[in-house]
Design a protein around this motif. Structure first.
Motif, PDB file in Angstrom:
ATOM      1  N   ASN A 114       0.809  -1.214   0.040  1.00 11.86           N
ATOM      2  CA  ASN A 114       0.043   0.255   0.220  1.00 11.86           C
ATOM      3  C   ASN A 114       0.704   1.317  -0.109  1.00 11.86           C
ATOM      4  O   ASN A 114       0.442   2.198  -0.195  1.00 11.86           O
ATOM      5  CB  ASN A 114      -0.812   0.002   1.175  1.00 11.86           C
ATOM      6  N   GLU A 115       2.204   1.248   0.418  1.00 13.56           N
ATOM      7  CA  GLU A 115       3.192   2.281   0.311  1.00 13.56           C
ATOM      8  C   GLU A 115       4.335   1.729  -0.332  1.00 13.56           C
ATOM      9  O   GLU A 115       4.808   0.790   0.171  1.00 13.56           O
ATOM     10  CB  GLU A 115       3.326   2.686   1.822  1.00 13.56           C
ATOM     11  N   LEU A 116       4.615   2.358  -1.317  1.00 20.88           N
ATOM     12  CA  LEU A 116       5.784   2.115  -2.213  1.00 20.88           C
ATOM     13  C   LEU A 116       6.491   3.377  -2.982  1.00 20.88           C
ATOM     14  O   LEU A 116       6.047   4.310  -3.070  1.00 20.88           O
ATOM     15  CB  LEU A 116       5.357   1.069  -3.385  1.00 20.88           C
ATOM     16  N   ASN A 117       7.806   3.022  -3.299  1.00 21.00           N
ATOM     17  CA  ASN A 117       8.559   4.035  -3.938  1.00 21.00           C
ATOM     18  C   ASN A 117       8.432   3.521  -5.607  1.00 21.00           C
ATOM     19  O   ASN A 117       8.709   2.413  -5.968  1.00 21.00           O
ATOM     20  CB  ASN A 117       9.984   4.098  -3.446  1.00 21.00           C
ATOM     21  N   LYS A 127       1.255   8.803 -10.731  1.00 25.71           N
ATOM     22  CA  LYS A 127       0.218   9.404  -9.730  1.00 25.71           C
ATOM     23  C   LYS A 127      -1.094   9.025  -9.788  1.00 25.71           C
ATOM     24  O   LYS A 127      -1.775   8.396  -8.883  1.00 25.71           O
ATOM     25  CB  LYS A 127       0.581  11.132  -9.540  1.00 25.71           C
ATOM     26  N   GLU A 131      -3.000   6.277  -7.415  1.00 25.23           N
ATOM     27  CA  GLU A 131      -4.556   6.681  -6.858  1.00 25.23           C
ATOM     28  C   GLU A 131      -5.586   5.841  -7.308  1.00 25.23           C
ATOM     29  O   GLU A 131      -6.302   5.650  -6.340  1.00 25.23           O
ATOM     30  CB  GLU A 131      -4.617   8.203  -7.225  1.00 25.23           C
ATOM     31  N   LYS A 135      -3.366   3.037  -3.623  1.00 24.91           N
ATOM     32  CA  LYS A 135      -1.906   3.040  -2.910  1.00 24.91           C
ATOM     33  C   LYS A 135      -1.344   4.320  -2.882  1.00 24.91           C
ATOM     34  O   LYS A 135      -1.393   5.323  -3.597  1.00 24.91           O
ATOM     35  CB  LYS A 135      -1.162   1.853  -3.839  1.00 24.91           C
ATOM     36  N   LYS A 136      -0.587   4.266  -1.847  1.00 24.95           N
ATOM     37  CA  LYS A 136       0.257   5.587  -1.492  1.00 24.95           C
ATOM     38  C   LYS A 136       1.599   5.586  -2.109  1.00 24.95           C
ATOM     39  O   LYS A 136       2.668   4.707  -1.783  1.00 24.95           O
ATOM     40  CB  LYS A 136       0.443   5.691  -0.017  1.00 24.95           C
ATOM     41  N   ALA A 137       1.935   6.116  -3.309  1.00 16.58           N
ATOM     42  CA  ALA A 137       3.194   6.114  -4.063  1.00 16.58           C
ATOM     43  C   ALA A 137       3.939   7.161  -3.990  1.00 16.58           C
ATOM     44  O   ALA A 137       3.648   8.450  -4.138  1.00 16.58           O
ATOM     45  CB  ALA A 137       2.659   5.719  -5.684  1.00 16.58           C
ATOM     46  N   ASN A 138       5.145   6.764  -3.387  1.00 12.41           N
ATOM     47  CA  ASN A 138       6.223   7.889  -3.334  1.00 12.41           C
ATOM     48  C   ASN A 138       6.910   8.193  -4.839  1.00 12.41           C
ATOM     49  O   ASN A 138       7.710   7.313  -5.157  1.00 12.41           O
ATOM     50  CB  ASN A 138       7.250   7.946  -2.470  1.00 12.41           C
ATOM     51  N   SER A 155      13.793   2.185  -5.750  1.00 10.72           N
ATOM     52  CA  SER A 155      12.535   2.369  -6.031  1.00 10.72           C
ATOM     53  C   SER A 155      12.194   0.731  -5.867  1.00 10.72           C
ATOM     54  O   SER A 155      12.920  -0.273  -5.894  1.00 10.72           O
ATOM     55  CB  SER A 155      12.312   2.749  -7.488  1.00 10.72           C
ATOM     56  N   ASP A 156      10.863   0.518  -5.770  1.00  9.90           N
ATOM     57  CA  ASP A 156      10.184  -0.614  -5.531  1.00  9.90           C
ATOM     58  C   ASP A 156       9.668  -1.279  -6.989  1.00  9.90           C
ATOM     59  O   ASP A 156       9.455  -2.352  -7.175  1.00  9.90           O
ATOM     60  CB  ASP A 156       9.266  -0.923  -4.576  1.00  9.90           C
TER      61      ASP A 156
END
Length: 289
Positions: A114-117, A127, A131, A135-138, A155-156
């Protein structure tokens, strides 16, 4: 008022070379161009070329610095400027994909944390994509060598364009989703002035005539007059050939026909079998339907 139709094309790379060649073949007569040239006009002053970075072309159209642009559809989508798509070419084809490391357990984008680079040259598309997935993407914007970022721990996931997937594979990355298909396109700014729209219409007719002609050959052949109907039966797409009489020869005629490039040599075999002689094959520069 300047009625010159201003055309923005990439300033370097294979796409730039292909487009410049296509425009010249379409009959736009440009002066001498050197590597440092940023703008060049046709000798009649009706058209001018502006050489800029591929990713800047939509912005040039938005700002009315250019009227028409040749770029990739992925670039247009990323920038998000509202433009008219005039034509899509069959070159510059690629896909925008989501890829992870080979040894990652993720099979689909939904499996991602849910959180990833995310490393990419397309931050706006990335983005919106994540969205939509919730998922919360950096988003880490990089301008090149996106494929190496997972192995460096930056990065992932990567979002990048690929034509064959070989670069991804060589960097031990695996595709888990495809976002969009892209190719080279002609786009124009909205609400072109009437005179510029007419110039654009003329330009597109010329470009289409060149593109259509690339897949054709012009064939001339001497055949016995009594074999004309037989020629019709095997010549691809031929229903009403142009037939001319040979001077001083009542037994043979000359047939003129445009045929598909990949059918030329089959056609020659058939023609020779029925007595065809003096076969001439010519390149077709332009073909207006």
């Amino acid at each position: 008022m300047d009625n010159t139709l201003k055309i923005a094309i990439p300033n370097k790379g294979r796409l730039s070379t292909k487009i410049y060649e296509l425009l010249n073949n379409a009959g736009l007569s440009f002066g001498t161009k050197d590597e440092r040239c940023l703008k060049i006009a046709t000798r009649d002053g009706k058209y001018s070329l502006i050489f800029v970075r591929t990713q800047d072309i939509p912005r040039f159209l938005e700002a009315k610095v250019a009227d028409v642009g040749f770029t990739g559809w992925d670039v247009v989508t990323e920038v998000g400027v509202e433009l008219s798509k005039i034509k899509e070419f069959d070159f510059g084809a690629c896909e925008m994909v989501v890829a992870v490391k080979d040894d990652d357990p993720y099979k689909t984008a939904a499996d991602l944390p849910n959180e990833l680079n995310v490393a990419t040259s397309f931050p706006n598309i990335a983005k919106k994509y994540f969205e939509k997935l919730g998922k919360k993407a950096n988003i880490i914007e990089v301008s090149g060598a996106v494929e190496i970022t997972p192995s460096l721990g930056l990065s992932d996931v990567v979002i990048d364009i690929t034509s064959t997937g070989s670069t991804l594979k060589s960097n031990r990355l695996r595709i888990i989703d495809k976002i969009l298909k892209s190719s080279a396109v002609v786009v124009a700014r909205k609400n072109l002035e009437e005179d510029k729209q007419k110039k654009l219409n003329s330009l597109m007719r010329a470009l289409n005539s060149v593109i259509d002609a690339q897949e054709k050959k012009y064939l001339m052949v001497h055949v016995p007059k009594d074999k004309i109907e037989e020629v019709k039966s095997f010549m691809p797409g031929l229903s009403s050939p142009t037939v001319t009489q040979l001077w001083g020869n009542n037994d043979n005629v000359v047939i003129h026909v445009v045929v598909d490039k990949d059918k030329v040599y089959d056609s020659i075999d058939h023609l020779k079998a029925i007595g065809g002689k003096g076969i001439l094959i010519l390149t077709v520069d332009q073909m207006v339907q």
